[in-house]
Design an enzyme around this catalytic site. Sequence first.
Site, mmCIF file in Angstrom:
data_model
loop_
_atom_site.group_PDB
_atom_site.id
_atom_site.type_symbol
_atom_site.label_atom_id
_atom_site.label_comp_id
_atom_site.label_asym_id
_atom_site.label_seq_id
_atom_site.Cartn_x
_atom_site.Cartn_y
_atom_site.Cartn_z
ATOM 1 N N LYS A 118 1.121 -1.309 -0.333
ATOM 2 C CA LYS A 118 -0.483 -0.199 -0.096
ATOM 3 C C LYS A 118 1.094 1.291 -0.315
ATOM 4 O O LYS A 118 0.346 2.145 -0.693
ATOM 5 C CB LYS A 118 -0.983 0.113 1.172
ATOM 6 C CG LYS A 118 -2.311 -1.391 0.845
ATOM 7 C CD LYS A 118 -3.140 -1.182 2.059
ATOM 8 C CE LYS A 118 -3.760 -2.227 2.376
ATOM 9 N NZ LYS A 118 -5.614 -2.001 1.954
ATOM 10 N N GLU A 202 -3.136 6.948 8.559
ATOM 11 C CA GLU A 202 -3.170 7.779 7.927
ATOM 12 C C GLU A 202 -4.463 7.976 8.454
ATOM 13 O O GLU A 202 -5.009 7.964 9.532
ATOM 14 C CB GLU A 202 -4.160 6.283 6.844
ATOM 15 C CG GLU A 202 -3.764 7.340 5.472
ATOM 16 C CD GLU A 202 -4.321 5.931 4.132
ATOM 17 O OE1 GLU A 202 -4.298 5.010 3.337
ATOM 18 O OE2 GLU A 202 -6.141 5.520 4.841
ATOM 19 N N HIS A 237 -15.539 -3.726 6.890
ATOM 20 C CA HIS A 237 -14.923 -3.332 5.802
ATOM 21 C C HIS A 237 -14.937 -3.907 4.603
ATOM 22 O O HIS A 237 -14.123 -3.984 3.593
ATOM 23 C CB HIS A 237 -13.220 -2.586 6.433
ATOM 24 C CG HIS A 237 -12.470 -2.117 7.737
ATOM 25 N ND1 HIS A 237 -12.578 -0.257 7.478
ATOM 26 C CD2 HIS A 237 -12.076 -1.877 8.574
ATOM 27 C CE1 HIS A 237 -13.081 -0.103 8.895
ATOM 28 N NE2 HIS A 237 -12.667 -0.588 9.398
ATOM 29 N N ARG A 294 -6.301 -6.914 -10.472
ATOM 30 C CA ARG A 294 -7.038 -8.463 -10.984
ATOM 31 C C ARG A 294 -7.974 -7.844 -11.127
ATOM 32 O O ARG A 294 -8.515 -6.737 -10.843
ATOM 33 C CB ARG A 294 -6.662 -9.365 -9.166
ATOM 34 C CG ARG A 294 -7.596 -8.436 -8.081
ATOM 35 C CD ARG A 294 -7.759 -9.558 -7.486
ATOM 36 N NE ARG A 294 -7.845 -8.877 -6.063
ATOM 37 C CZ ARG A 294 -8.684 -8.125 -5.553
ATOM 38 N NH1 ARG A 294 -10.133 -8.075 -6.043
ATOM 39 N NH2 ARG A 294 -9.513 -7.707 -4.351
HETATM 40 P P1 ADP Z 1 -8.777 -3.652 2.901
HETATM 41 O O1 ADP Z 1 -7.005 -4.042 1.730
HETATM 42 O O2 ADP Z 1 -8.072 -4.558 3.653
HETATM 43 O O3 ADP Z 1 -9.839 -4.005 1.735
HETATM 44 P P2 ADP Z 1 -8.318 -0.914 1.805
HETATM 45 O O4 ADP Z 1 -7.466 0.156 1.450
HETATM 46 O O5 ADP Z 1 -9.000 -1.444 0.930
HETATM 47 O O6 ADP Z 1 -8.291 -2.817 2.966
HETATM 48 O O7 ADP Z 1 -9.760 -0.480 2.285
HETATM 49 C C1 ADP Z 1 -10.760 -1.539 3.021
HETATM 50 C C2 ADP Z 1 -12.409 -0.816 3.298
HETATM 51 O O8 ADP Z 1 -12.192 0.658 4.403
HETATM 52 C C3 ADP Z 1 -12.516 0.904 2.647
HETATM 53 O O9 ADP Z 1 -13.033 0.521 1.680
HETATM 54 C C4 ADP Z 1 -13.268 2.098 3.573
HETATM 55 O O10 ADP Z 1 -14.815 1.802 3.871
HETATM 56 C C5 ADP Z 1 -12.914 2.017 4.578
HETATM 57 N N1 ADP Z 1 -10.874 2.909 4.522
HETATM 58 C C6 ADP Z 1 -10.267 1.970 3.832
HETATM 59 N N2 ADP Z 1 -8.936 3.504 3.863
HETATM 60 C C7 ADP Z 1 -9.668 4.610 4.579
HETATM 61 C C8 ADP Z 1 -9.260 6.050 5.596
HETATM 62 N N3 ADP Z 1 -8.270 6.920 5.483
HETATM 63 N N4 ADP Z 1 -10.556 6.279 6.138
HETATM 64 C C9 ADP Z 1 -11.906 5.828 6.463
HETATM 65 N N5 ADP Z 1 -12.017 4.434 5.737
HETATM 66 C C10 ADP Z 1 -11.038 4.100 4.926
#
Ligand code: ADP
Length: 501
Positions: A118, A202, A237, A294
């Site tokens: 990431k 973050e 999530h 993907r």
């Molecule tokens: P993963 O790869 O574990 O699925 P992501 O980075 O794609 O993680 O995040 C999954 C979910 O978490 C997002 O769709 C959102 O709902 C929440 N999320 C991620 N980062 C943030 C952020 N900085 N602020 C608020 N919600 C977040």
Amino acid sequence: MPSIKKLLVANRGEIALRIMRSAKEMGIKTVTVYSEADRQALHVRFADEAVCIGPPSSSESYLRMEKILDAAAQTGAQAIHPGYGFLSENAVFAKKVKEAGLLFIGPSAESIELMGSKLGAKAAVARFNVPLVPGTAEPISDISKAKKIAKDIGYPVLIKASAGGGGKGMRIVDKESEFDEQMERAVSEAKSAFGDGSVFIEKYVTQPRHIEFQIFGDQHGNVVHLFERECSIQRRHQKVVEEAPSSLLTPELRKQMGEAAVNAAKAANYFNAGTIEFIMDADKNFYFLEMNTRLQVEHPVTEQITGIDLVKLQIKIAEGEPLPFKQEDLKINGHAIEVRVYAEDPSNNFLPDIGTLKTYKRPQGHGIRVDDGFEQGMAIPFYYDPMIAKMICHDETREKAIGKTIRAIEEYEITGLETTLGFCRFVMNHPAFRSGHFDTQFVENYFKPEVLLPLADKTEEVIAAALAVFVSESITAQQKAPPAPVTTESKWKKNRSIITG
Ligand code: ADP
């Protein structure tokens, strides 16, 4: 230009079937692999050839690269499609496929590797002017340093695993006094899930919307986007309802985000299908979250609104063909909604409810697509992701697509285990969803097990009465609700290896 005659699909269930269907239509022979738990599975019956690759546990079967490569050699397959989950985002696998003289239906190993971290991904896209959520650029392990950074960013913050996926290793921290404990938990979760405890910090975007763009690149430097998918309805999530297009985007914003998505893909010299995930705040500022290298679970909503078969396109791109269209040729046609039908109990915190499909009858009719991997009488195996099906409804407008989804949910008959269908009907009927004013906290803000009605009870009066009681509570909840803490996942889910993104 190599032309594929035989394709091996290194996956199982609905996605293996979905890929093989497109391959067959292209006149390509199909090979699939299976574990001992999947002997009777539909993907095994559908394929022209099937090779058993080991015991049920995915670490002994679907994740074993050498067994999959042996199966390809044994059957004379010239290409491998990894699907989603399992080895689909494994750069080493993509490299080994290439070294074995086979085509990998996906991006290069280098792109997968770059976007797999990431932080690495954020650094790469930042150079191409893609907006990022404020946060640390490096992994951090020192709690006191991390705390200072969190203070500078401003609470609430999110601690994330650098190697994260599937929502694991992610902790929301509302205030400084909770920081130490949450950081320790995030590090230990990240260590046990990914074998890598590095985390970063973050800004937690409040009232966040998850909006992602489907991108496609060819091996000649062309990249386009195929519009967005709104994926804000999530539990733990993780997505459960997706739609395209998003009701939030204006044509201008779509253009701006689409360009950022294309730039992010160019930052990784990307080709084949990929997804750029953005998080959007209440003021419609958008930030890059990550790239999935993907095919996505929710890709059918994009297929429905563009009329493009993404798997066929993936195969042609892997064969070296240029993209058959330019950005300006692409148009959005109508609205599509996907509901994921999981063997989960929404009234028990969405925990998996494994069992046998005593009754299983799919809905039918115009504009309804069901991608699944099961038939009546089959058991949902304990070893893998508990998704039974994806139901996608397409119609001219969002309102009509919602109406169609409700009708189809009520026609869908599943007995023998609990599913997310009733929850999805609740979402479709909810005023926040209908009005388009919702965010990723939808479940925490509005959902209580008591609101679920038996699916057999189809009278509109009952639904309307329940909603009337609920609407007033919902509006109050929306005004008051603080960001909900991340719930602890079940052991069962931790052991799963499919990432349902
Ligand atoms: P993963 O790869 O574990 O699925 P992501 O980075 O794609 O993680 O995040 C999954 C979910 O978490 C997002 O769709 C959102 O709902 C929440 N999320 C991620 N980062 C943030 C952020 N900085 N602020 C608020 N919600 C977040």
